[in-house]
Design an enzyme around this catalytic site. Structure first.
Site, PDB file in Angstrom:
ATOM      1  CB  CYS A  85      39.190  46.675  27.842  1.00  0.00           C
ATOM      2  SG  CYS A  85      40.133  48.101  27.628  1.00  0.00           S
ATOM      3  CG  HIS A 184      38.549  46.681  32.610  1.00  0.00           C
ATOM      4  ND1 HIS A 184      39.261  45.522  32.055  1.00  0.00           N
ATOM      5  CD2 HIS A 184      39.363  47.832  31.918  1.00  0.00           C
ATOM      6  CE1 HIS A 184      40.193  45.932  31.115  1.00  0.00           C
ATOM      7  NE2 HIS A 184      40.053  47.222  30.784  1.00  0.00           N
ATOM      8  CD  GLU A 186      36.886  43.169  33.812  1.00  0.00           C
ATOM      9  OE1 GLU A 186      37.944  43.676  33.373  1.00  0.00           O
ATOM     10  OE2 GLU A 186      35.878  43.568  33.664  1.00  0.00           O
TER      11      GLU A 186
END
Length: 216
Positions: A85, A184, A186
């Site tokens: 991002c 994202h 994660e």
């Protein structure tokens, strides 16, 4: 060096953004994951993650901490780096819809449009097929995300949006030791992008070890 090949030391730029999630994911993949806030910490890592957050804030903090120029030197020196991002924006050589004074770290031959998918309320989730990653589509979370408007000849496009108004937009790329995604990973528990990056770091370490042996 043998120990580092098994457990590479990968830093996460810890100035702002979702640092903790990246550290946790990297550790599950066998990396020694450490926060990076100072030039001497940057110099001690084998790879680096630039997390999501607010790109203008991260750049200003990096400059204040004396990290901006060392980051540029490290990237252009071949350090493996993954940007998610805001991290994609930081790695881009060119950015659109940015404040006129916004700087980047650079190294990735792409033009990136900031907040391309809209504001926070326009955040969304989608299923993506990423080149080189087995296991089927990846569930991707986009939060005030950028996209790659244009990629240079040396940039490998790993993923594009399918369907909707953004159909065909580039959201994952790789150029050598640099990887960037608009989304994202994660935040979803899917570790495949991070695993790809850890493999890149290990391969880079192996190349360095081989070159060192040849020179001795």
């Amino acid at each position: 060096m043998t120990d580092r090949l098994g457990m590479p030391r990968i830093g996460v730029l810890a100035l702002q953004g979702d640092v903790r999630e990246h550290l946790a994911t990297l550790r599950t993949l066998g990396a020694e994951a450490v926060p990076v806030r100072r030039p001497e910490e940057l110099a001690a890592v084998d790879g680096l993650v630039l997390p999501g957050g607010e790109s203008t804030t991260i750049v200003k903090l990096a400059d204040r901490f004396g990290l901006l120029e060392p980051l540029r030197v490290a990237v252009h020196g071949g350090l493996p780096v993954y940007g998610s991002c805001a991290g994609m924006i930081l790695l881009a050589d060119r950015i659109l819809d940015a404040p006129p004074d916004q700087e980047t770290i650079g190294g990735l031959d792409v033009t990136v449009r900031r907040n391309a998918f809209g504001r926070q309320v326009d955040s969304f989730e989608s299923e993506l097929d990423l080149a080189g990653l087995e296991g089927g589509p990846m569930h991707a979370v986009f939060i005030r995300a950028p996209w790659v408007e244009k990629a240079g000849a040396e940039v490998e496009v790993l993923g594009r949006v399918v369907g909707g108004a953004a159909d065909g937009r580039i959201v994952a790329v790789r150029q050598g030791n640099l990887v960037a995604t608009s989304f994202h990973p994660e935040l979803t528990g899917d570790r495949r992008v991070h695993a790809l990056f850890v493999d890149i770091v290990r391969a880079h370490l192996a190349e360095q070890a081989s070159a060192s042996e040849e020179n001795t």
